[in-house]
Design a protein around this motif. Structure first.
Motif, PDB file in Angstrom:
ATOM      1  N   CYS A 247       0.834  -1.211   0.000  1.00 40.90           N
ATOM      2  CA  CYS A 247       0.000   0.000   0.000  1.00 40.90           C
ATOM      3  C   CYS A 247       0.864   1.254   0.000  1.00 40.90           C
ATOM      4  O   CYS A 247       0.572   2.228  -0.705  1.00 40.90           O
ATOM      5  N   ALA A 248       1.915   1.225   0.795  1.00 40.68           N
ATOM      6  CA  ALA A 248       2.793   2.394   0.895  1.00 40.68           C
ATOM      7  C   ALA A 248       3.471   2.710  -0.426  1.00 40.68           C
ATOM      8  O   ALA A 248       3.883   3.854  -0.660  1.00 40.68           O
ATOM      9  N   ASP A 249       3.595   1.707  -1.305  1.00 40.25           N
ATOM     10  CA  ASP A 249       4.238   1.903  -2.595  1.00 40.25           C
ATOM     11  C   ASP A 249       3.292   2.457  -3.665  1.00 40.25           C
ATOM     12  O   ASP A 249       3.735   2.764  -4.771  1.00 40.25           O
ATOM     13  N   VAL A 250       1.995   2.559  -3.339  1.00 38.64           N
ATOM     14  CA  VAL A 250       1.015   3.045  -4.317  1.00 38.64           C
ATOM     15  C   VAL A 250       0.916   4.564  -4.214  1.00 38.64           C
ATOM     16  O   VAL A 250       0.624   5.105  -3.143  1.00 38.64           O
ATOM     17  N   ALA A 251       1.153   5.246  -5.310  1.00 37.05           N
ATOM     18  CA  ALA A 251       1.047   6.700  -5.319  1.00 37.05           C
ATOM     19  C   ALA A 251      -0.360   7.131  -4.947  1.00 37.05           C
ATOM     20  O   ALA A 251      -1.348   6.589  -5.452  1.00 37.05           O
ATOM     21  N   GLY A 252      -0.464   8.095  -4.050  1.00 40.01           N
ATOM     22  CA  GLY A 252      -1.769   8.588  -3.612  1.00 40.01           C
ATOM     23  C   GLY A 252      -2.228   8.015  -2.292  1.00 40.01           C
ATOM     24  O   GLY A 252      -3.131   8.552  -1.662  1.00 40.01           O
ATOM     25  N   CYS A 253      -1.610   6.898  -1.850  1.00 45.35           N
ATOM     26  CA  CYS A 253      -1.955   6.304  -0.551  1.00 45.35           C
ATOM     27  C   CYS A 253      -0.938   6.782   0.481  1.00 45.35           C
ATOM     28  O   CYS A 253       0.220   6.370   0.461  1.00 45.35           O
ATOM     29  N   HIS A 254      -1.376   7.652   1.385  1.00 44.85           N
ATOM     30  CA  HIS A 254      -0.433   8.246   2.331  1.00 44.85           C
ATOM     31  C   HIS A 254      -0.543   7.685   3.742  1.00 44.85           C
ATOM     32  O   HIS A 254       0.334   7.901   4.571  1.00 44.85           O
ATOM     33  N   THR A 255      -1.637   6.969   4.050  1.00 44.22           N
ATOM     34  CA  THR A 255      -1.841   6.442   5.406  1.00 44.22           C
ATOM     35  C   THR A 255      -2.377   5.022   5.331  1.00 44.22           C
ATOM     36  O   THR A 255      -3.227   4.720   4.478  1.00 44.22           O
TER      37      THR A 255
END
Length: 366
Positions: A247-255
């Protein structure tokens, strides 16, 4: 992206059995709820990309998640708290907002900087919250700094996000992804969409963020489920670490919010629990995951609901409150060293479970 039409997803799919069982379990619900009263409302603090903010959390009482009405997720009992009939009027939903604002006025010195709105389904699904209501709520909270809105990925699009970001409110969409592993999401959680759909929702949020310019930020907050049914403790921990990293590697997902599973009524997990087939996760597992993922490029938090109880994430009862306090401290400071300050003899039992528990003998301990 996927379209959450239950009759399509059930037919001839492996979800048939899950949904049939879930519909029977949910049919036992007897309580009814007032459409003019929210399900819950409370004040708290939350870690956001803009720092720690005072928060007002609102759970609107809607007609409930459409996927849950078809059968739904194995662990989710929130639809049992929904209004009968499948829909709530604009006027009734705005009455609920008024009740929440009155609660805030009575219990807070000043308006909360962060507003979090959940429906136990999808706020962006217009069957639950119509466009008129969505726009009115956006106007109501136009003076706040940030808002979090719950939705399945199918309903996330830049135009709906703009109803909030267009007012200059930093807007986050909270998506119940549960796991980045499609097999676990389908077979253990009984959720129909794929990780690719989550990535698509993140892309929509990124476009909304770009269109909002400097006026507001838009992004995604991923909700993950720690220890779905049918996984051993070690399998659940490994899947959670991998899911947070992906999830952390997906652009736009910050939390990323890790939600340890708790046993809710009218669910398959409840049936398993009463037949000695499920134990909620250890709090040691939650702490371990937070330590292992402390360096990812995202805010990682957890709020173990019902901690210390048999039906919630727990250790041995002696150390539950201390570990929970350390988890809360980590949420606000993102410092894994907080876990070095807690210890208990039951940690050895947890380590044994992690090493020896297998799918055919779980839960190895209660």
């Amino acid at each position: 992206m996927s379209k959450p039409t239950p009759d399509v997803y059930e037919q001839g799919k492996g979800m048939d059995a899950h949904n049939q069982v879930m519909r029977e379990i949910r049919s036992r619900k007897e309580a009814s709820y007032d459409p003019h009263e929210p399900t819950r409302v409370w004040l708290d603090e939350d870690n956001t990309p803009g720092g720690v903010k005072t928060s007002l959390t609102i759970i609107l009482n809607t007609g409930g998640c459409r996927w849950a009405r078809a059968g739904g997720c194995t662990m989710c009992g929130y639809v049992a708290e929904s209004v009968d009939g499948g829909s709530v009027s604009h006027e009734a939903l705005m009455d609920q907002i008024d009740v929440c604002l009155a609660h805030e006025s009575e219990n807070a010195d000043e308006p909360a900087e962060l507003i979090k709105i959940y429906t136990s389904g999808s706020f962006l699904d217009e069957r639950e919250v119509g466009a008129e209501t969505r726009k009115a709520i956006g106007e109501t909270f136009a003076d706040r700094e940030r808002i979090v809105l719950e939705s399945l990925p199918d309903f996330v699009d830049r135009e709906k996000i703009a109803d909030f970001a267009g007012h200059g409110i930093d807007t986050d969409i909270a998506i119940g992804l549960e796991t980045a592993t499609d097999r676990v999401r389908h077979d253990c959680v009984n959720k129909y969409f794929d990780f690719a759909d989550f990535e698509g929702a993140c892309a929509e949020a990124a476009i909304a963020d770009e269109e909002a310019g400097s006026e507001a930020d838009a992004g995604i907050k991923a909700y993950l489920l720690m220890k779905p049914p049918f996984l051993t403790e070690s399998e659940a921990v490994a899947d959670m670490i991998s899911s947070i990293e992906r999830c952390a590697d997906v652009a736009g997902c910050h939390t990323v919010s890790m939600n340890p599973c708790n046993v809710q009524r009218y669910t398959m997990v409840d049936e398993l629990y009463f037949n000695d087939g499920y134990r909620p996760p250890w709090l040691w597992s939650v702490a371990h995951v937070l330590e292992e993922t402390a360096e990812v490029d995202a805010i990682v938090v957890s709020d173990p609901v019902g901690h210390g109880s048999d039906r919630g994430p727990h250790n041995c009862t002696e150390c539950d409150d201390l570990v929970q306090k350390a988890i809360k401290d980590f949420d606000l400071r993102q410092d894994p060293s907080v876990f070095e300050q807690v210890s208990c003899e039951c940690e050895l039992t947890w380590e044994t479970v992690m090493e020896r528990e297998r799918s055919f003998n779980q839960p190895l301990t209660r």
